[in-house]
Scaffold this active site. Sequence first.
Site, short mmCIF file in Angstrom:
data_model
loop_
_atom_site.label_atom_id
_atom_site.label_comp_id
_atom_site.label_asym_id
_atom_site.label_seq_id
_atom_site.Cartn_x
_atom_site.Cartn_y
_atom_site.Cartn_z
N GLY A 158 23.78 74.52 68.25
CA GLY A 158 24.57 75.67 68.68
C GLY A 158 25.32 76.28 67.53
N CYS A 159 25.17 75.70 66.34
CA CYS A 159 25.79 76.25 65.14
C CYS A 159 24.73 77.07 64.42
CB CYS A 159 26.27 75.12 64.24
SG CYS A 159 26.87 75.67 62.64
#
Lengths: 100, 129, 110
Positions: C108-109
């Site tokens: 999710g980064c």
Amino acid sequence: MLHTVNKSPFASATLSACIEHITPGAALLLIEDGVTGAVAGTPAADLLAAILGRCPVYVLQPDLAARGLREARLLPGVELVDYAGFVRLVVAHEAVQAWL
Amino acid sequence: MTMAGEEKAGTVKRFLFVNRKAPYGTIYALEALEVVLIAAAFDQDVSLAFLDDGVYQLLAGNDPAPIGMKNFSPTYRALEDYDITKLYVDRESLALRGLDTAAFIVPVSVVDRGQMAAIMAAQDVVLSF
Amino acid sequence: MAYEVDGKTITADEEGYIVNLADWSEPLATIIAKAEGLEMTSNHWEVVNFLREYYNEFQIAPAIRVLTKAIGKKLGPDKGNNKYLYDLFPYGPAKQACKIAGLPKPTGCI
């Protein structure tokens, strides 16, 4: 919803899984090895014949031609589309579900 | 670099991730899990469907170490932390494989074919693995 | 890139995440923190240890929102907030603390 199936029904249960989850108003497009499912006289064609009344079934013509299959072999009622037709189907439906 | 969770909430779409492959034989199950976590980090409305061989993904007690793979089963238990609680499992797929949800690593909703079809039809985006 | 700890070379990727998670040790964490311009305090260790426990249990490094919520649940609301965590790890708690904890970059980064 536009459903696409790209697996041969002779090798995988993908087409029957898709057909079991098709709702009225949806359409089915057979692509890649999936086009073999539309050949008349096969068990897969019987499954397709059962939904043709409520869901249109399309076959991607270039994939059919690539495999040496011709329209004359197909289940009556199945419609051929070219790549532009594929795009029109995608645009005409709110979402696409690709059965792999 | 930006962290997804820091973005201001925009449009929320209904995402359904359809899992139809057993874990470890192919990369599909692990890839699906990664994409699910990314979608959730973007605050989307995420549901998961498990049908056909996909139901094998949820069995507890996997030990893929002998085949040299990382065990990603525990990650399904983190889904709740990501506010992903809509896990739908196809009843017929379970029955056909002699499985029941008592052996599953997370709580799920078991649905029949008609319910699953309705869930699929209600989505904005369907991603298949 | 690589880190030197007790005469041993620990390989890391181009962003400084160690390649082999089993290479991690507390002295290594201190060295990674230094490379990030951070001096480890008990508050830093608390977050780093939390991340390692989370990874052991779930096999993932949590996204920032999940980390914040989980830390709040475990260590209280005065620690489970962005300000507290960014004060400790200015370049992003999930990213920088994960690096120090020897974990992969969180999903999710981007």
